[in-house]
Design a protein around this motif. Structure first.
Motif, mmCIF file in Angstrom:
data_model
loop_
_atom_site.group_PDB
_atom_site.id
_atom_site.type_symbol
_atom_site.label_atom_id
_atom_site.label_comp_id
_atom_site.label_asym_id
_atom_site.label_seq_id
_atom_site.Cartn_x
_atom_site.Cartn_y
_atom_site.Cartn_z
ATOM 1 N N GLN A 83 -33.102 26.479 -16.080
ATOM 2 C CA GLN A 83 -32.116 26.043 -17.081
ATOM 3 C C GLN A 83 -32.466 24.616 -17.479
ATOM 4 O O GLN A 83 -32.754 23.784 -16.625
ATOM 5 C CB GLN A 83 -30.724 26.089 -16.469
ATOM 6 N N ARG A 84 -32.423 24.323 -18.767
ATOM 7 C CA ARG A 84 -32.735 22.987 -19.286
ATOM 8 C C ARG A 84 -31.513 22.394 -19.968
ATOM 9 O O ARG A 84 -31.404 22.434 -21.184
ATOM 10 C CB ARG A 84 -33.892 23.044 -20.270
ATOM 11 N N GLY A 85 -30.578 21.871 -19.167
ATOM 12 C CA GLY A 85 -29.411 21.193 -19.689
ATOM 13 C C GLY A 85 -28.462 22.105 -20.432
ATOM 14 O O GLY A 85 -28.606 23.312 -20.373
ATOM 15 N N PRO A 86 -27.484 21.582 -21.110
ATOM 16 C CA PRO A 86 -27.226 20.156 -21.228
ATOM 17 C C PRO A 86 -26.462 19.554 -20.045
ATOM 18 O O PRO A 86 -26.592 18.375 -19.763
ATOM 19 C CB PRO A 86 -26.399 20.040 -22.502
ATOM 20 N N GLU A 87 -25.671 20.352 -19.326
ATOM 21 C CA GLU A 87 -24.909 19.779 -18.213
ATOM 22 C C GLU A 87 -25.762 19.623 -16.961
ATOM 23 O O GLU A 87 -25.559 18.705 -16.189
ATOM 24 C CB GLU A 87 -23.678 20.634 -17.862
ATOM 25 N N ALA A 88 -26.693 20.541 -16.757
ATOM 26 C CA ALA A 88 -27.535 20.497 -15.565
ATOM 27 C C ALA A 88 -28.891 21.094 -15.861
ATOM 28 O O ALA A 88 -29.036 21.921 -16.760
ATOM 29 C CB ALA A 88 -26.870 21.265 -14.413
ATOM 30 N N TRP A 89 -29.863 20.645 -15.119
ATOM 31 C CA TRP A 89 -31.207 21.219 -15.161
ATOM 32 C C TRP A 89 -31.388 21.949 -13.839
ATOM 33 O O TRP A 89 -31.087 21.413 -12.778
ATOM 34 C CB TRP A 89 -32.255 20.118 -15.300
ATOM 35 N N LYS A 90 -31.898 23.185 -13.913
ATOM 36 C CA LYS A 90 -32.166 23.959 -12.703
ATOM 37 C C LYS A 90 -33.647 24.285 -12.686
ATOM 38 O O LYS A 90 -34.186 24.807 -13.672
ATOM 39 C CB LYS A 90 -31.330 25.244 -12.674
ATOM 40 N N LEU A 91 -34.282 23.962 -11.571
ATOM 41 C CA LEU A 91 -35.694 24.186 -11.420
ATOM 42 C C LEU A 91 -35.975 24.939 -10.138
ATOM 43 O O LEU A 91 -35.430 24.592 -9.085
ATOM 44 C CB LEU A 91 -36.442 22.846 -11.373
ATOM 45 N N LYS A 92 -36.807 25.944 -10.226
ATOM 46 C CA LYS A 92 -37.227 26.682 -9.038
ATOM 47 C C LYS A 92 -38.517 26.044 -8.533
ATOM 48 O O LYS A 92 -39.491 25.933 -9.269
ATOM 49 C CB LYS A 92 -37.470 28.151 -9.394
ATOM 50 N N LEU A 93 -38.495 25.591 -7.276
ATOM 51 C CA LEU A 93 -39.671 25.005 -6.650
ATOM 52 C C LEU A 93 -40.157 25.960 -5.569
ATOM 53 O O LEU A 93 -39.371 26.361 -4.706
ATOM 54 C CB LEU A 93 -39.346 23.642 -6.041
ATOM 55 N N THR A 94 -41.436 26.330 -5.632
ATOM 56 C CA THR A 94 -42.009 27.320 -4.729
ATOM 57 C C THR A 94 -43.277 26.762 -4.096
ATOM 58 O O THR A 94 -44.127 26.234 -4.806
ATOM 59 C CB THR A 94 -42.364 28.619 -5.489
ATOM 60 N N ARG A 95 -43.400 26.931 -2.777
ATOM 61 C CA ARG A 95 -44.647 26.538 -2.111
ATOM 62 C C ARG A 95 -45.619 27.716 -2.219
ATOM 63 O O ARG A 95 -45.275 28.851 -1.924
ATOM 64 C CB ARG A 95 -44.438 26.194 -0.645
#
Length: 96
Positions: A83-95
């Protein structure tokens, strides 16, 4: 008496898009005191086992943090915007 800050690592995402990240833990960066936010997030990233992932919720696009993660881990950590805003950005980080 010391105050305890809860990191709010929840069992799943609430964005409702139905993607695979719904089964991942979610770390709300806004719940972490600003002075230690990057260090706390780096601790979570550093502890990821191969194939493990989490969703980071940030109050803005965390470009400086992503640069730090890339510098520390190179291609070992993949980042996908959920998700790219506007209230929050959500990023999935994977090793890898």
């Amino acid at each position: 008496m010391r105050a305890v800050t809860e990191l709010n690592l929840t069992p799943k995402s609430a964005c409702g898009c139905g993607a695979a990240h719904d089964q991942l833990p979610e770390l709300d960066a806004t719940a972490i005191p600003h002075a230690v936010r990057h260090a706390a997030i780096h601790g979570v990233v550093d502890s990821l086992q191969p194939g493990a992932a989490f969703v980071l919720v940030a109050p803005h696009d965390p470009v400086p943090l992503l640069a730090q993660i890339a510098e520390r881990h190179g291609d070992d950590i993949a980042v996908d915007y959920v998700q790219r805003g506007p209230e929050a950005w959500k990023l999935k980080l994977t090793r890898a």
